[in-house]
Design a protein around this motif. Structure first.
Motif, short mmCIF file in Angstrom:
data_model
loop_
_atom_site.label_atom_id
_atom_site.label_comp_id
_atom_site.label_asym_id
_atom_site.label_seq_id
_atom_site.Cartn_x
_atom_site.Cartn_y
_atom_site.Cartn_z
N VAL A 177 -10.20 -6.16 12.59
CA VAL A 177 -9.42 -5.54 13.11
C VAL A 177 -7.83 -5.86 12.46
N TYR A 178 -7.69 -7.11 12.43
CA TYR A 178 -6.38 -7.81 11.90
C TYR A 178 -6.41 -7.46 10.37
N GLY A 228 -5.88 -3.83 4.65
CA GLY A 228 -6.10 -2.37 4.47
C GLY A 228 -4.69 -1.42 4.40
N THR A 229 -3.77 -1.83 5.15
CA THR A 229 -2.47 -1.06 5.23
C THR A 229 -1.76 -1.57 3.66
N PHE A 230 -1.98 -2.48 3.19
CA PHE A 230 -1.42 -3.07 2.18
C PHE A 230 -1.90 -2.00 0.74
N ALA A 265 -0.42 4.57 -2.27
CA ALA A 265 0.65 5.74 -2.24
C ALA A 265 1.72 5.41 -3.20
N ALA A 266 2.09 4.06 -3.46
CA ALA A 266 3.28 3.85 -4.49
C ALA A 266 2.87 4.46 -5.53
N LEU A 301 4.20 -6.24 2.79
CA LEU A 301 3.35 -6.29 3.56
C LEU A 301 2.15 -7.20 3.38
N SER A 302 1.91 -7.41 2.16
CA SER A 302 0.74 -8.04 1.98
C SER A 302 1.06 -9.49 2.01
N GLY A 303 2.21 -9.68 1.91
CA GLY A 303 2.88 -11.28 1.96
C GLY A 303 2.84 -11.80 3.41
#
Length: 167
Positions: free
Chosen positions: A106-107, A113-115, A121-122, A137-139
């Motif tokens: 999950v974490y 996953g969000t990264f 999207a970018a 965010l990945s950082g």
């Protein structure tokens, strides 16, 4: 006479873990292709839009969760982790507990996953601000290893697991 505590196994280097993650992405792409093909067969080739697209995304997430949990609970290693000689452990446990493995998934999905979604999207929208935000965010999740006392990623720290190098 008391025996000295065995030293903790070494933590794999960050480049080694990132290389394992890249290899993991290749495995996940193949798994997504296979699972996606089965999904398309089940919906008889209809376009996956709207609710069907959401169902496909949930289905792929469940397939990925099953893959990781099955590997981590069986021996603490996925195929890329075996290739890079990395094992997932939970200190104080002979095997990784199911709850810890699930929380790690999950974490990791939240951070990594969000990264990946924000990077996609970018590129799709050609938005540099979005690209910078995705890198930041990945950082948070991966860069945490630079300041963590045991050099663990944030998702391992939060789940109570750690990666070790095996010989």
């Amino acid at each position: 006479m008391s025996a000295a505590a065995a030293p903790a196994p070494p933590t794999p280097s960050i480049p080694r873990r990132l290389a394992s993650m890249l290899y993991e992405a290749v495995v996940l792409a193949a798994l997504a292709f296979l699972a996606g093909s089965l999904f398309l067969l089940a919906i008889q080739g209809q376009p996956a839009s709207g609710l069907l697209r959401f169902a496909l995304q949930l289905y792929l997430l469940a397939v990925f969760a099953a893959y990781f949990l099955w590997c981590w609970l069986r021996g603490g290693q996925t195929l890329p982790m075996k290739a890079w000689r990395i094992r997932l452990v939970a200190p104080g446990h002979a095997r990784v507990p199911a709850r810890a493995a699930l929380m790690r998934f999950v974490y990791a999905t939240l951070f990594i996953g969000t990264f990946l979604a924000s990077v996609a999207a970018a590129f799709e929208h050609r938005n540099m601000l979005l690209a910078f935000a995705s890198l930041a965010l990945s950082g948070v999740g991966i860069g945490w290893a630079l300041v963590d006392r045991d050099r663990q990623f944030l998702h391992d720290r939060l789940a109570g697991t750690r990666l070790i190098q095996v010989d």
